[in-house]
Design a protein around this motif. Structure first.
Motif, PDB file in Angstrom:
ATOM      1  N   PHE A  23       0.820  -1.208   0.000  1.00 42.05           N
ATOM      2  CA  PHE A  23       0.000   0.000   0.000  1.00 42.05           C
ATOM      3  C   PHE A  23       0.853   1.258   0.000  1.00 42.05           C
ATOM      4  O   PHE A  23       0.660   2.155  -0.828  1.00 42.05           O
ATOM      5  N   PHE A  24       1.814   1.344   0.905  1.00 36.02           N
ATOM      6  CA  PHE A  24       2.519   2.616   1.091  1.00 36.02           C
ATOM      7  C   PHE A  24       3.696   2.786   0.131  1.00 36.02           C
ATOM      8  O   PHE A  24       3.988   3.914  -0.281  1.00 36.02           O
ATOM      9  N   ALA A  25       4.353   1.702  -0.253  1.00 36.38           N
ATOM     10  CA  ALA A  25       5.401   1.818  -1.266  1.00 36.38           C
ATOM     11  C   ALA A  25       4.834   1.579  -2.656  1.00 36.38           C
ATOM     12  O   ALA A  25       5.117   2.325  -3.589  1.00 36.38           O
ATOM     13  N   GLY A  26       4.015   0.523  -2.799  1.00 37.78           N
ATOM     14  CA  GLY A  26       3.499   0.177  -4.112  1.00 37.78           C
ATOM     15  C   GLY A  26       2.441   1.130  -4.622  1.00 37.78           C
ATOM     16  O   GLY A  26       2.528   1.628  -5.745  1.00 37.78           O
ATOM     17  N   LEU A  27       1.412   1.420  -3.803  1.00 39.68           N
ATOM     18  CA  LEU A  27       0.305   2.240  -4.278  1.00 39.68           C
ATOM     19  C   LEU A  27       0.559   3.732  -4.082  1.00 39.68           C
ATOM     20  O   LEU A  27       0.380   4.528  -5.004  1.00 39.68           O
ATOM     21  N   LEU A  28       1.007   4.133  -2.895  1.00 39.86           N
ATOM     22  CA  LEU A  28       1.244   5.558  -2.648  1.00 39.86           C
ATOM     23  C   LEU A  28       2.598   6.024  -3.168  1.00 39.86           C
ATOM     24  O   LEU A  28       2.824   7.224  -3.319  1.00 39.86           O
ATOM     25  N   ARG A  99      -9.014   2.753  -9.722  1.00 44.33           N
ATOM     26  CA  ARG A  99      -8.470   1.585 -10.418  1.00 44.33           C
ATOM     27  C   ARG A  99      -8.012   0.503  -9.445  1.00 44.33           C
ATOM     28  O   ARG A  99      -8.131  -0.692  -9.733  1.00 44.33           O
ATOM     29  N   HIS A 100      -7.516   0.914  -8.291  1.00 42.77           N
ATOM     30  CA  HIS A 100      -6.997  -0.063  -7.330  1.00 42.77           C
ATOM     31  C   HIS A 100      -8.003  -0.403  -6.234  1.00 42.77           C
ATOM     32  O   HIS A 100      -7.671  -1.134  -5.306  1.00 42.77           O
ATOM     33  N   GLY A 101      -9.222   0.114  -6.341  1.00 40.41           N
ATOM     34  CA  GLY A 101     -10.244  -0.242  -5.360  1.00 40.41           C
ATOM     35  C   GLY A 101     -10.015   0.319  -3.977  1.00 40.41           C
ATOM     36  O   GLY A 101     -10.425  -0.287  -2.980  1.00 40.41           O
ATOM     37  N   VAL A 102      -9.377   1.475  -3.879  1.00 40.34           N
ATOM     38  CA  VAL A 102      -9.125   2.104  -2.585  1.00 40.34           C
ATOM     39  C   VAL A 102     -10.365   2.887  -2.147  1.00 40.34           C
ATOM     40  O   VAL A 102     -10.919   3.670  -2.924  1.00 40.34           O
ATOM     41  N   THR A 103     -10.812   2.671  -0.934  1.00 37.51           N
ATOM     42  CA  THR A 103     -11.961   3.401  -0.401  1.00 37.51           C
ATOM     43  C   THR A 103     -11.614   4.879  -0.277  1.00 37.51           C
ATOM     44  O   THR A 103     -10.600   5.236   0.319  1.00 37.51           O
ATOM     45  N   HIS A 104     -12.446   5.736  -0.845  1.00 36.41           N
ATOM     46  CA  HIS A 104     -12.140   7.176  -0.838  1.00 36.41           C
ATOM     47  C   HIS A 104     -13.433   7.980  -0.906  1.00 36.41           C
ATOM     48  O   HIS A 104     -14.501   7.464  -1.270  1.00 36.41           O
ATOM     49  N   ASP A 105     -13.317   9.258  -0.573  1.00 39.00           N
ATOM     50  CA  ASP A 105     -14.433  10.193  -0.692  1.00 39.00           C
ATOM     51  C   ASP A 105     -14.261  11.011  -1.968  1.00 39.00           C
ATOM     52  O   ASP A 105     -13.220  10.966  -2.626  1.00 39.00           O
ATOM     53  N   ARG A 106     -15.278  11.781  -2.282  1.00 39.47           N
ATOM     54  CA  ARG A 106     -15.142  12.710  -3.388  1.00 39.47           C
ATOM     55  C   ARG A 106     -14.183  13.835  -2.999  1.00 39.47           C
ATOM     56  O   ARG A 106     -14.123  14.228  -1.838  1.00 39.47           O
ATOM     57  N   PRO A 107     -13.442  14.371  -3.965  1.00 37.22           N
ATOM     58  CA  PRO A 107     -12.584  15.523  -3.643  1.00 37.22           C
ATOM     59  C   PRO A 107     -13.421  16.679  -3.103  1.00 37.22           C
ATOM     60  O   PRO A 107     -14.550  16.907  -3.549  1.00 37.22           O
ATOM     61  N   ALA A 108     -12.882  17.390  -2.128  1.00 34.99           N
ATOM     62  CA  ALA A 108     -13.602  18.487  -1.491  1.00 34.99           C
ATOM     63  C   ALA A 108     -12.673  19.683  -1.335  1.00 34.99           C
ATOM     64  O   ALA A 108     -11.445  19.548  -1.355  1.00 34.99           O
ATOM     65  N   ALA A 109     -13.280  20.845  -1.189  1.00 36.62           N
ATOM     66  CA  ALA A 109     -12.514  22.082  -0.965  1.00 36.62           C
ATOM     67  C   ALA A 109     -12.522  22.407   0.517  1.00 36.62           C
ATOM     68  O   ALA A 109     -13.508  22.182   1.219  1.00 36.62           O
TER      69      ALA A 109
END
Length: 546
Positions: A23-28, A99-109
């Motif tokens: 996760f932290f080296a491969g994805l991020l 693409r990698h199926g990471v749980t996330h929210d919509r971008p916000a300001a």
């Protein structure tokens, strides 16, 4: 009064160390700058990620205890860790998370004017809370620009800040401002922002008052402590005296090899650390080889052999293009992810496994699964074996598959042929990359994954040593048969399977037998599913194959 310079590092509890690296080296795309062990528990890794050299303000660290139970977010915790990116990078990361199926929210300001931020909140596999914060100030922070698949302009530039959850913010504010030298800059809803020095990414602490919630509990996915940077030993001693003057109870100075540390708990319950800027992570490894081997504190060096025998095997990131990897690799160091042509996971065999340790199970999921889906099945089928699990590259209504179909039970034969060749190329690349014994790779697939495994055998011959094929049918009528005389196949089928009739299963078994394969067919009185009885039979078949 001596002030802290900003955030030095954040340390978090995790479980499986390889998933943490994935996760932290491969994805991020953070660099693994140090693999060492927990000072108090040398049979547990302490993994450090950051930029090229592990600059303070860029260092995320983990204590991965295999099997650790999930923690609980609540008051008394550093609840959110925010990473800094340029505002233009948010779109790239949104697409990557999808693409990698990471749980996330919509971008916000968040904020306005010079303080305006674009925020993309996401969670890791433990459910831990993270943010990517787009702010122009991130450009001044260092970044690791050699991560596979992540353009330099979209890389993470260390921390943006952290968010503490506390019952009431007043006492926490007093320590941050009066003792550590932060200053309050803004406030919204129940959150108040504090910054060190001139502010900006890497110097931000948000304090959110969340009174009335159940107190947090440590476990996987929960931050253990937040470390603040001080310039040197003299500055650390001075800040320690200020902590004592505030009525708190810091530890003595502790040598952590790469910095010197003082720990204390602030009134809201969050554990703080003061960490010096020097000596840094190059004190025992050159920059170009940071994180490549296990570095032990001097007191544990005499026990290296015993410690290495206990620690699970872990693997570093591989370049996105296999050809680049083969040209530059110096050892069996790699990480699963978006590489070798497929998003995939590779789990090395258990060091304690005997015969099973030489076998690799190629796990091929059914429609709607992914690279994680059949890992538990693989571990059940042959405990201790290595696992190679790719994700199908075709989407049907958003559900991953290994090849297209025109209708239920009607396959796109042209696409099937092309995808079968791609899977064969992936197996070749993975065998070289992970140094797998080609004579000990066994495919194990369910439904769509079993169908492409059968296609692989009928089209490409003995690409794998054997196969466990569950709930499948004859994928196509072969014009000629390959030589499968050295191949064994277990077929698990349901007598009431509406998608794979007995006739088509028996056609497949005959085709494989005519090609010379040793075929075992196990029928159960069920539909399109896998039963315990079937798994027991497959497990027994695999045991005899070892």
């Amino acid at each position: 009064m001596t002030n802290v310079l900003g955030i030095h590092h954040v340390s978090t509890v995790a479980s499986d160390p390889q998933r943490n690296i994935d996760f932290f080296a491969g994805l991020l795309g953070l660099r693994l700058v140090k693999r060492t062990v927990n000072f108090d528990d040398p049979e547990t890794y302490h993994l450090y990620y950051g930029d090229e050299v592990g600059t303070p303000g860029c260092i995320m660290t983990f204590f991965p205890w295999p099997g650790a139970k999930p923690g609980r977010q609540g008051p008394g915790e550093c609840a959110v860790v925010s990473f800094s990116v340029l505002p233009s990078a948010i779109g790239f990361w949104l697409e990557r998370f999808v693409r990698h199926g990471v749980t996330h929210d919509r971008p916000a300001a968040r904020g306005s004017g010079d303080a305006a931020e674009r925020v993309l909140a996401f969670r890791d596999h433990h459910g831990a809370l993270y943010e990517l914060v787009g702010h122009e100030g991130g450009a001044s922070r260092p970044a690791w620009t050699e991560a596979p698949g992540i353009p330099a302009e979209h890389t993470i530039h260390g921390f943006h800040g952290v968010t503490l959850w506390v019952e009431e913010g007043e006492q926490t504010e007093r320590v941050l401002v009066d003792t550590l030298g932060f200053r309050a800059t803004s406030e919204w809803e129940t959150t108040k922002r504090y910054v060190a020095g001139d502010g900006g990414p890497g110097r931000i602490v948000d304090v959110r008052s969340v009174g009335g919630f159940m107190r947090g509990a440590k476990g996987a996915g929960i931050v253990h402590h937040v470390a603040f940077e001080v310039a040197d030993d003299q500055a650390e001693r001075e800040v320690r005296e200020q902590v004592i003057a505030a009525g708190l109870h810091p530890t003595e100075v502790i040598d952590r090899n790469y910095f010197h540390s003082v720990y204390f708990r602030e009134p809201g319950g969050v554990l703080y650390e003061l960490a010096t800027t020097p000596p840094g992570f190059t004190v025992d490894e050159p920059v170009e080889h940071l994180g490549e081997r296990l570095m032990l504190p001097p007191q544990y060096e005499p026990n290296r052999a015993q410690i290495e025998a206990v620690l699970p095997a872990i693997h570093l990131p591989a370049p996105a293009r296999a050809s680049d990897f083969f040209a530059t690799m110096t050892g069996p160091e790699d990480v699963s992810g978006d590489a070798l042509g497929f998003v995939h996971r590779y789990l090395p065999p258990a060091s304690t496994a005997e015969a099973a340790g030489a076998t690799t199970l190629l796990m091929l999921h059914g429609t709607g699964g992914d690279e994680e889906d059949l890992i538990p099945l693989g571990r059940s089928l042959l405990p201790g074996a290595g696992i190679l699990s790719p994700r199908g590259q075709v989407l049907e209504g958003g559900a991953p598959r290994f090849f297209r179909r025109l209708a239920p039970g009607v396959f796109d034969l042209e696409d099937l042929a092309r995808r079968t060749d791609e899977l064969a190329e992936f197996i070749d690349a993975a065998a070289k990359t992970y140094r797998l014994d080609r004579s000990r790779i066994i495919a194990a697939g369910f439904s769509n994954g079993a169908n492409i495994a059968a296609s692989l055998l009928l089209r490409r011959g003995a690409v794998v040593r054997g196969a466990v094929l569950l709930s499948l049918m004859l994928p196509f009528e072969p014009e000629s048969l390959p030589d499968l005389s050295a191949t064994s196949v277990f077929i698990g089928a349901g007598e009431r399977d509406p998608m794979a009739s007995r006739e088509t299963v028996e056609q497949l078994a005959r085709a494989l037998t005519d090609a010379g394969a040793q075929v075992t067919t196990h029928w159960t009185p069920v539909g399109h599913t896998v039963t315990k009885e079937e798994l027991d039979a497959a497990r027994s078949w695999l045991d005899k194959l070892q």
